[in-house]
Structures are given as structure tokens and as C-alpha cells.
Design a protein around this motif. Sequence first.
Motif, short mmCIF file in Angstrom:
data_model
loop_
_atom_site.label_atom_id
_atom_site.label_comp_id
_atom_site.label_asym_id
_atom_site.label_seq_id
_atom_site.Cartn_x
_atom_site.Cartn_y
_atom_site.Cartn_z
N GLY A 112 73.74 49.27 4.85
CA GLY A 112 73.98 49.21 3.47
C GLY A 112 74.31 50.28 2.36
O GLY A 112 74.46 50.22 1.66
N ILE A 113 73.71 51.12 2.76
CA ILE A 113 72.66 52.29 2.08
C ILE A 113 73.81 53.85 3.38
O ILE A 113 72.89 54.00 3.84
N GLY A 114 74.82 54.38 2.57
CA GLY A 114 75.38 55.57 3.45
C GLY A 114 74.90 56.15 2.78
O GLY A 114 74.10 56.97 1.54
N PRO A 115 75.34 57.79 3.11
CA PRO A 115 75.79 58.90 2.50
C PRO A 115 75.67 59.33 1.14
O PRO A 115 75.31 59.51 0.89
N ALA A 116 76.92 58.40 1.11
CA ALA A 116 77.26 58.79 -0.71
C ALA A 116 76.20 57.56 -1.59
O ALA A 116 76.13 58.25 -2.22
N LEU A 117 75.54 56.55 -1.06
CA LEU A 117 74.91 55.79 -1.87
C LEU A 117 73.86 56.59 -2.16
O LEU A 117 73.02 57.04 -3.00
N PHE A 118 73.52 57.42 -1.32
CA PHE A 118 71.72 58.68 -1.41
C PHE A 118 72.12 59.39 -2.35
O PHE A 118 71.36 60.02 -2.31
N GLN A 119 73.05 60.57 -1.78
CA GLN A 119 73.63 61.16 -2.71
C GLN A 119 73.59 60.87 -4.02
O GLN A 119 73.08 61.65 -4.77
N ARG A 120 74.32 59.99 -4.10
CA ARG A 120 74.51 59.27 -5.54
C ARG A 120 72.88 59.43 -6.24
O ARG A 120 72.93 59.24 -7.75
#
Length: 127
Positions: A112-120
Motif C-alpha cells: 500500500g506504500i508506493g513510490p508516489a506516497l514515499f516521495q511525498r
Amino acid sequence: MKNLSIKSLVMVLGLAVMPFGAQAATESATKSATSSSIEKSASKEKKADQKATKEPAASKAEEEKVSLNSASAEELSKALNGVGLKKGQTIVNYREEMGPFTQLEQLQEVPGIGPALFQRNQSRLKL
């Protein structure tokens, strides 16, 4: 000299016979100006106090970061954008099963934690 005394007397008498409403308006304006001056002075003192007690930006930013290895699900959900209690609990469960995170990027391995959420949220994270 006589002229000055008469002018002073007229001024004093003029104020004494001034209608009550005009006296009240004059007093109100004086109080307002005094109050405004006091507020400005207090505001300047408050700003000076804030500057004097301000911590360095780096340490304050560090305090705002959430630890992936010790934060609860509630703390994670409050600190991270796009992470609610459910995702926060998923992160905690992952950490309990797999052990502590050694790199921030490992957060992307949590379901449920993707690259976009991580970058944000990368700037809000610490180990």
C-alpha cells in the motif's frame, strides 16, 4: 504675552463648554490611539521574544520527523500525508515481522506504500 494668555484661556474654556458627545469622541480617540500604541509595543516585544527563543531550523525540522522504527500507527497517520490509521498499522505490522527499517526507501516494500506516497513523505521520515 497677553495674546497667548487669552488664547490659552479660550482653549480651556472651549474644551469646558464642548458638547458632551464631542468630549466623549475626543476621549475615545485618545484612548484608541493609546491602546493601539500599547498593542504595537507588545507585538514588537512578542516578536523579539520569539526570535530570541527560536531554535535553529535544522533541529526543529528534525523534531517534526517521525521515526519509522519507533512510531505508533497513530503517530504515523498524523505525521504522514496520505497515511491513515490502517496504513499506519500496516507499517507497524511490517516492522514487527521484518525487523527495523535500515533505509527509508524500505518503506516502499510495505503493501500500500508506493513510490508516489514515499516521495511525498520522504522529508517527514527518519529511522
